[in-house]
Enzyme design. Structure first.
Site, PDB file in Angstrom:
ATOM      1  CB  SER A   1      -2.284  -0.579  -9.323  1.00 16.86           C
ATOM      2  OG  SER A   1      -2.202  -1.602 -10.305  1.00 16.86           O
TER       3      SER A   1
ATOM      4  CE1 TYR B   1       2.749  -0.040  -8.879  1.00 13.55           C
ATOM      5  CE2 TYR B   1       1.280  -1.668  -9.865  1.00 13.55           C
ATOM      6  CZ  TYR B   1       1.623  -0.348  -9.628  1.00 13.55           C
ATOM      7  OH  TYR B   1       0.840   0.664 -10.136  1.00 13.55           O
TER       8      TYR B   1
ATOM      9  CE  LYS C   1       0.600   2.019  -6.810  1.00 16.94           C
ATOM     10  NZ  LYS C   1       0.642   3.471  -6.488  1.00 16.94           N
TER      11      LYS C   1
END
Length: 268
Positions: free
Chosen positions: A144, A157, A161
């Site tokens: 991401s 998150y 990543k």
């Protein structure tokens, strides 16, 4: 261009919708045999029914699930040439975006890392001996833009990543000399269920901004995130990069990160 994927065996995680569905569709179009895995199938995945496509249901929050998927691919096809670690995003029961770093508990952090990093670690650990026995292979990790552009509303998150990006570099160094290429594709905002489904990110932002989800996706988010193209990416645009990296056409590309992010990342 012939991507030289005829009869290659590919595993795609998170294959029932969004980017994973587009990757599955593209691999099939290029002649590959695909083992698609997700918790459940979907009408869109079922519509791709083909003698070269098998759906293996799996919950990647289960630590044993990635190895079972790899073993099933080997049972069906005798080996694995391509692994696409696409499964990611909010794990079951978790909603994003958050309003602050302090909104995520230890349990939230553990769940986010289980789904977005550890599931890929376990799949790679299981597939490496299979690929080495086959003489090589390609692993593509879907990361991401938040791995390099931190966001306070997606902090756990983004951290998971960022770990995936680091993992990619390490694996490419260790296993490149043995014929296994490992690369990353980092999407920005993409028109997937994470944004478009009822109650997901577009609705959350719309409620905060006093507008509707279409306005959020068509204008508010592109402006807020300073997207150079002025729009969210399409899943197929991400899938095209993933499949090119999976292909022998990318034989000298390893340890690389490809941003398919509508110009989201501004730094070098």
């Amino acid at each position: 261009m012939d991507l030289k994927l005829d009869n290659k065996v590919a595993i795609v995680t998170g294959a029932s919708k969004g980017i994973g569905l587009a990757v599955t569709r593209t691999l099939l179009a290029e002649g590959a045999r695909v083992v698609a895995t997700s918790r459940r199938t979907s009408p869109e995945l079922d519509a791709l029914a083909d003698d070269r496509l098998v759906h293996v249901p799996a919950d990647l929050m289960d630590p044993e699930a990635p190895a079972r998927v790899i073993a099933e691919a080997v049972r069906l096809h005798g080996g694995v040439d391509v692994l696409v670690n696409n499964a990611g995003g909010p794990p079951p029961g978790v909603s994003l975006p958050r309003s602050s770093f302090v909104d995520a508990s230890d349990a939230d952090w553990r769940a986010m890392f289980e789904f977005n990093l550890f599931s890929a670690v376990r799949a790679i650990r299981a597939v490496l001996p299979v690929m080495l026995e086959r003489g090589g292979g390609s692993i593509v990790n879907v990361s991401s833009g938040n791995a390099r552009q931190p966001s306070p509303i997606n902090v756990d998150y983004g951290a998971a990543k960022a770990g995936m990006n680091n993992l990619t570099k390490v694996l490419s160094e260790e296993f490149g000399p043995r014929g296994i290429r490992v690369n990353t594709v980092s999407p920005g905002p993409v028109r997937t269920a994470w944004w478009t489904e009822e109650g997901r990110v577009a609705d959350t932002i719309a409620a905060q901004a006093g507008t509707d989800r279409d306005t959020v996706m068509d204008s508010l988010v592109p402006e807020m995130m300073r997207l150079s193209t002025g729009r969210l990416a399409d899943p197929q645009e991400v899938a095209d990069a993933v499949v090119l990296l999976a292909s022998p056409r990318s034989a000298s590309t390893t340890g690389a990160e490809f941003a398919v992010d509508s110009g989201f990342l501004k730094g070098l």
